[in-house]
Motif scaffolding. Structure first.
Motif, mmCIF file in Angstrom:
data_model
loop_
_atom_site.group_PDB
_atom_site.id
_atom_site.type_symbol
_atom_site.label_atom_id
_atom_site.label_comp_id
_atom_site.label_asym_id
_atom_site.label_seq_id
_atom_site.Cartn_x
_atom_site.Cartn_y
_atom_site.Cartn_z
ATOM 1 N N HIS A 1 0.847 -1.195 0.000
ATOM 2 C CA HIS A 1 0.000 0.000 0.000
ATOM 3 C C HIS A 1 0.881 1.243 0.000
ATOM 4 C CE1 HIS A 1 -4.107 -1.677 1.534
ATOM 5 N NE2 HIS A 1 -3.684 -2.267 0.430
ATOM 6 N N THR A 2 0.600 2.131 -0.951
ATOM 7 C CA THR A 2 1.444 3.318 -1.077
ATOM 8 C C THR A 2 0.972 4.472 -0.200
ATOM 9 O OG1 THR A 2 0.134 4.096 -2.959
ATOM 10 C CG2 THR A 2 2.058 2.720 -3.448
ATOM 11 N N ALA A 3 -0.268 4.423 0.206
ATOM 12 C CA ALA A 3 -0.829 5.532 0.980
ATOM 13 C C ALA A 3 -1.010 5.113 2.435
ATOM 14 C CB ALA A 3 -2.175 5.967 0.397
ATOM 15 N N LEU A 4 -0.688 6.033 3.353
ATOM 16 C CA LEU A 4 -0.819 5.777 4.788
ATOM 17 C C LEU A 4 -1.390 7.021 5.447
ATOM 18 C CD1 LEU A 4 1.677 3.968 7.096
ATOM 19 C CD2 LEU A 4 0.700 6.161 7.802
ATOM 20 N N TYR A 5 -2.322 6.797 6.350
ATOM 21 C CA TYR A 5 -3.061 7.889 6.991
ATOM 22 C C TYR A 5 -3.066 7.706 8.511
ATOM 23 C CZ TYR A 5 -5.155 7.224 2.353
ATOM 24 O OH TYR A 5 -5.358 7.009 1.023
ATOM 25 N N TRP A 6 -3.077 8.828 9.204
ATOM 26 C CA TRP A 6 -3.313 8.821 10.646
ATOM 27 C C TRP A 6 -4.579 9.635 10.922
ATOM 28 C CZ3 TRP A 6 -0.880 6.128 14.426
ATOM 29 C CH2 TRP A 6 0.383 5.602 14.174
ATOM 30 N N TYR A 7 -5.415 9.069 11.796
ATOM 31 C CA TYR A 7 -6.618 9.744 12.269
ATOM 32 C C TYR A 7 -6.644 9.607 13.785
ATOM 33 C CZ TYR A 7 -8.271 9.066 7.442
ATOM 34 O OH TYR A 7 -8.400 9.058 6.072
ATOM 35 N N ARG A 8 -7.462 10.413 14.437
ATOM 36 C CA ARG A 8 -7.704 10.170 15.842
ATOM 37 C C ARG A 8 -9.188 10.314 16.118
ATOM 38 N NH1 ARG A 8 -5.354 15.228 19.479
ATOM 39 N NH2 ARG A 8 -6.757 16.833 18.629
ATOM 40 N N GLN A 9 -9.595 9.608 17.169
ATOM 41 C CA GLN A 9 -11.005 9.602 17.537
ATOM 42 C C GLN A 9 -11.122 9.925 19.013
ATOM 43 O OE1 GLN A 9 -13.046 5.829 16.969
ATOM 44 N NE2 GLN A 9 -14.966 6.876 16.585
ATOM 45 N N SER A 10 -11.841 10.974 19.298
ATOM 46 C CA SER A 10 -12.059 11.353 20.689
ATOM 47 C C SER A 10 -13.518 11.708 20.876
ATOM 48 C CB SER A 10 -11.154 12.530 21.083
ATOM 49 O OG SER A 10 -11.390 13.628 20.231
ATOM 50 N N LEU A 11 -13.945 11.698 22.140
ATOM 51 C CA LEU A 11 -15.365 11.932 22.420
ATOM 52 C C LEU A 11 -15.806 13.297 21.927
ATOM 53 C CD1 LEU A 11 -15.867 10.331 25.934
ATOM 54 C CD2 LEU A 11 -16.921 9.642 23.770
ATOM 55 N N GLY A 12 -14.991 14.277 22.133
ATOM 56 C CA GLY A 12 -15.410 15.630 21.806
ATOM 57 C C GLY A 12 -15.314 15.978 20.326
ATOM 58 N N GLN A 13 -14.380 15.341 19.623
ATOM 59 C CA GLN A 13 -14.080 15.749 18.243
ATOM 60 C C GLN A 13 -14.455 14.704 17.202
ATOM 61 O OE1 GLN A 13 -12.948 18.801 17.456
ATOM 62 N NE2 GLN A 13 -13.074 19.293 19.621
ATOM 63 N N GLY A 14 -14.913 13.547 17.605
ATOM 64 C CA GLY A 14 -15.235 12.523 16.620
ATOM 65 C C GLY A 14 -13.986 12.010 15.940
ATOM 66 N N LEU A 15 -14.117 11.600 14.686
ATOM 67 C CA LEU A 15 -13.001 11.059 13.905
ATOM 68 C C LEU A 15 -12.368 12.181 13.095
ATOM 69 C CD1 LEU A 15 -14.614 7.765 12.737
ATOM 70 C CD2 LEU A 15 -12.243 7.903 13.454
ATOM 71 N N GLU A 16 -11.080 12.436 13.343
ATOM 72 C CA GLU A 16 -10.401 13.548 12.674
ATOM 73 C C GLU A 16 -9.201 13.061 11.896
ATOM 74 O OE1 GLU A 16 -9.732 17.199 15.380
ATOM 75 O OE2 GLU A 16 -9.436 15.422 16.620
#
Lengths: 110, 113
Positions: B29-44
């Motif tokens: 896979h050539t593409a890599l992503y980071w996200y974070r999930q928190s109660l206040g902000q949802g999935l970012e």
């Protein structure tokens, strides 16, 4: 930041019933994707619909896309208890990053 | 491996410490992503790597956050001088490239005390 809103926020149904979740977004998109999340951890990709497509099917899933209304819907037919999860729509615009909606919590009772 | 893996699965750290989170994408896979999930902000969205192109860092919330992807494979997300608001589940995903579905790892739950 989230682009989309999902509705309803929570949905409870009996096994065998159909579940419909809606997603609205704000800007033009390249594609829209639906994901499922169990127990607040890993996300599982369900289906991808491109901006030039109007409807897609995958097993018991049916997704529609209306770019004029900037909205999409996910229909799960003949639901099962195992479908209990949170469902998120996510849009892709010019770059490849996913912009997620707020999610719908689905509870399917046996 | 068969899927995206992340380590550690859980991390508890004291405010002010630095942390490193690791992601092993699906091979090829050539593409890599980071996200974070928190109660206040949802999935970012946080950051996106595609091949040898400059990463898209537009989602990083502050200069305390940085990420590297070595050799086009493994990625490390570093958070310096952690704050309590950094507490979240950090999710990594990879894909074959633009406009393909993304495959997510199980996430790292970070708790800053």
């Amino acid at each position: 930041s989230q682009q989309g809103e999902e509705d309803p926020q929570a949905l409870s149904i009996q096994e065998g019933e159909n579940a419909t979740m809606n997603c609205s977004y704000k800007t033009s998109i390249n594609n829209l994707q639906w994901y499922r999340q169990n127990s607040g951890r890993g996300l599982v990709h369900l289906i991808l619909i491109r901006s030039n497509e109007r409807e897609k099917h995958s097993g018991r899933l049916r997704v529609t896309l209306d770019t004029s209304k900037k909205s999409s819907s996910l229909l799960i037919t003949a639901s099962r208890a195992a479908d209990t999860a949170s469902y998120f729509c996510a849009t892709v615009k010019n770059t490849d990053k996913l912009i997620f909606g707020t999610g719908t919590r689905l509870q399917v009772f046996p | 491996g068969a899927g995206v893996s992340q380590s550690p699965s859980n991390k508890v750290t004291e405010k002010g410490k630095d942390v490193e989170l690791r992601c092993d994408p699906i091979s090829g896979h050539t593409a890599l992503y980071w996200y974070r999930q928190s109660l206040g902000q949802g999935l970012e969205f946080l950051i996106y790597f595609q091949g040898n192109s400059a990463p898209d860092k537009s989602g990083l919330p502050s200069d305390r956050f940085s990420a590297e992807r070595t050799g086009g494979s493994v990625s490390t997300l570093t958070i310096q001088r952690t704050q309590q608001e950094d507490s979240a589940v950090y999710l990594c995903a990879s894909s074959k490239g633009p406009n393909y579905e993304q495959y997510f790892g199980p996430g790292t739950r970070l708790t800053v005390t």
